[in-house]
Enzyme design. Structure first.
Site, PDB file in Angstrom:
ATOM      1  N   TYR A 124       0.826  -1.211   0.000  1.00  0.00           N
ATOM      2  CA  TYR A 124       0.000   0.000   0.000  1.00  0.00           C
ATOM      3  C   TYR A 124       0.860   1.261   0.000  1.00  0.00           C
ATOM      4  CZ  TYR A 124      -4.079  -2.847   1.085  1.00  0.00           C
ATOM      5  OH  TYR A 124      -5.089  -3.772   1.046  1.00  0.00           O
ATOM      6  N   LYS A 191       4.731 -14.032   4.978  1.00  0.00           N
ATOM      7  CA  LYS A 191       5.090 -14.998   3.930  1.00  0.00           C
ATOM      8  C   LYS A 191       6.616 -14.932   3.812  1.00  0.00           C
ATOM      9  CE  LYS A 191       3.812 -17.732   0.452  1.00  0.00           C
ATOM     10  NZ  LYS A 191       3.041 -18.973   0.583  1.00  0.00           N
ATOM     11  N   ASP A 224      -0.870 -18.257   3.987  1.00  0.00           N
ATOM     12  CA  ASP A 224      -1.778 -19.221   3.336  1.00  0.00           C
ATOM     13  C   ASP A 224      -2.286 -20.238   4.353  1.00  0.00           C
ATOM     14  OD1 ASP A 224       0.922 -19.783   3.360  1.00  0.00           O
ATOM     15  OD2 ASP A 224       1.014 -20.687   1.380  1.00  0.00           O
ATOM     16  N   ASP A 248      -5.460  -6.726   5.730  1.00  0.00           N
ATOM     17  CA  ASP A 248      -6.671  -6.299   5.040  1.00  0.00           C
ATOM     18  C   ASP A 248      -7.505  -7.520   4.641  1.00  0.00           C
ATOM     19  OD1 ASP A 248      -8.531  -4.776   3.754  1.00  0.00           O
ATOM     20  OD2 ASP A 248      -7.280  -4.260   2.040  1.00  0.00           O
TER      21      ASP A 248
END
Ligand code: NAD
Length: 360
Positions: A124, A191, A224, A248
């Site tokens: 972002y 991640k 994930d 988000d």
């Protein structure tokens, strides 16, 4: 005491849900002076900018705002007002509690998860390079020369930045929050197995911060796996801290666990300023229909009352909301999937809550 609060009605369903929230907040017995300012498409039409200075000035002055959702055009048009607001005011924390209320139709019971989302950096950052521009070509050339990696010339590029300072600050916020509200565990989401220098940094910092809070359990999850576990065994999670994009997405996922976006409140916080808003967007197709659920906005208002120190009135309002949900009569279509025809409209939900508050 009268509180000065900036009120941003927003776009789409924003004016309807903020009006419903304003009415119940006043009925809870708290006095406000609302400084009403326009942002988003409505401001674009009137002032030629989606985020006029008057909005920032008002929030800086009042330090507290209640904000309706604003529309961000997809792919083209003006950039997100939300992202700009968060950057301009350094609203570095997005706090999104996801809690089940009895009576809500959901596959899950007793969920009580708080998402703490970093609100400023990550993908972002707003640093983007459009396909085919000289800037994109320059960056592609730079990467080839410095890293030896080839990026296709027809690529658009968005930059992901994760800093030590901002990671440390958000993880610390999550632990301080956990301590303050007697929470037992913080889970950091990342991640880092793939993005070693961005998410890897976030994870390293999270582990360092965790060591300074020995009274609170810490764990981390790859995003994930986290998504799967949230759906399968959500009750194992308590406070969840994540960089911007994962935060988000996971907060919408968690909204789904507790009955939908119509019930998910939120706050954007700096060290001195607080902007309260629902997780949901402006749902343009429902504009002006008196149809959507105002409870997410009202529960954001409950968070605002707590922030203002109006704990008793916050409890009273939350109780009235909870009773209306549990009775299941004056609720909107999203809480009546089996009998949508018997649902009431946005303003009737506010009426029912006000009725509870004033009868007590
Ligand atoms: P959205 O949250 O506006 O709506 C998605 C769907 O969720 C709706 O179609 C509706 O079915 C449901 N929904 C949302 N709010 C609801 C409510 N209060 N009651 C009942 N059902 C509700 O998401 P979107 O369609 O992806 O985005 C629409 C616009 O909102 C976009 O321009 C987007 O950029 C913007 N947006 C703004 C904010 C914000 O201002 N904070 C946040 C998210 C999206």
């Amino acid at each position: 005491m009268t509180y000065n609060v900036t009120l941003i009605p927003g776009d789409g369903i924003g004016p309807e849900v903020t009006e419903a929230a304003r009415r119940v907040l006043e009925a809870a017995g708290v006095r406000f002076h609302w400084d009403i300012v326009m942002a988003g498409s409505s401001a674009m039409e009137k002032f030629g900018t989606p985020l006029p200075d008057s909005v920032l000035d008002s929030i800086r002055k009042n330090k507290v705002a209640l904000k309706g959702p604003v529309t961000t055009p997809v792919g083209s048009g003006f950039r997100s007002v939300n992202v700009a607001l968060r950057k301009e005011l350094e609203l570095y924390t997005c706090l999104r509690p996801c809690k089940t209320y009895p009576g809500v139709p959901s596959r899950y019971m007793n969920i009580d998860i708080v998402i703490v989302r970093e609100n400023i950096e990550d993908l972002y950052s707003g640093i983007e390079f459009e396909k085919g521009t000289p800037e994109a070509a320059g960056l592609i050339d730079f990467i080839l020369k410095t890293k030896g990696d080839t990026i296709r010339q027809d690529s658009g590029i968005s930059i992901k930045t994760i800093s030590d300072m901002r990671s440390r600050r958000i993880v610390k916020f999550a632990f301080d929050y956990a301590r303050k509200y007697n929470r037992r565990k913080v889970t950091a989401v990342h991640k880092a197995n793939i993005m070693k220098f961005s998410d890897g940094l976030f994870l390293t910092v999270a582990r360092e911060v965790a060591k300074t809070y020995p009274d609170i359990e810490f764990e981390d999850r790859i995003v994930d796996n986290m998504s799967m576990q949230l759906v399968q065994k959500p009750n194992q999670f308590d406070v969840v801290v994540a960089p911007n994009l994962y935060g988000d997405i996971l907060s919408d996922l968690c909204a789904g666990l507790i009955g939908g976006l119509g019930l998910a409140p939120g706050a954007n916080l700096s060290d001195t300023i607080a902007v309260f808003e629902a997780t949901h967007g402006s749902a343009p197709k429902y504009t002006g229909m008196n149809k959507v659920n105002p409870l997410a906005m009202m529960l954001s208002g409950v968070m605002m009352l707590r922030h203002l120190g109006e704990t008793e009135n916050a409890d009273r309002l939350e109780k009235a909301i909870s009773e209306v949900i549990a009775e299941g009569k004056y609720v909107t279509y999203d809480l009546k999937p089996e009998a949508p025809d018997s649902a009431v409209g946005t303003s009737q939900v506010a009426d029912a809550i006000i009725d509870k508050l004033t009868r007590r």
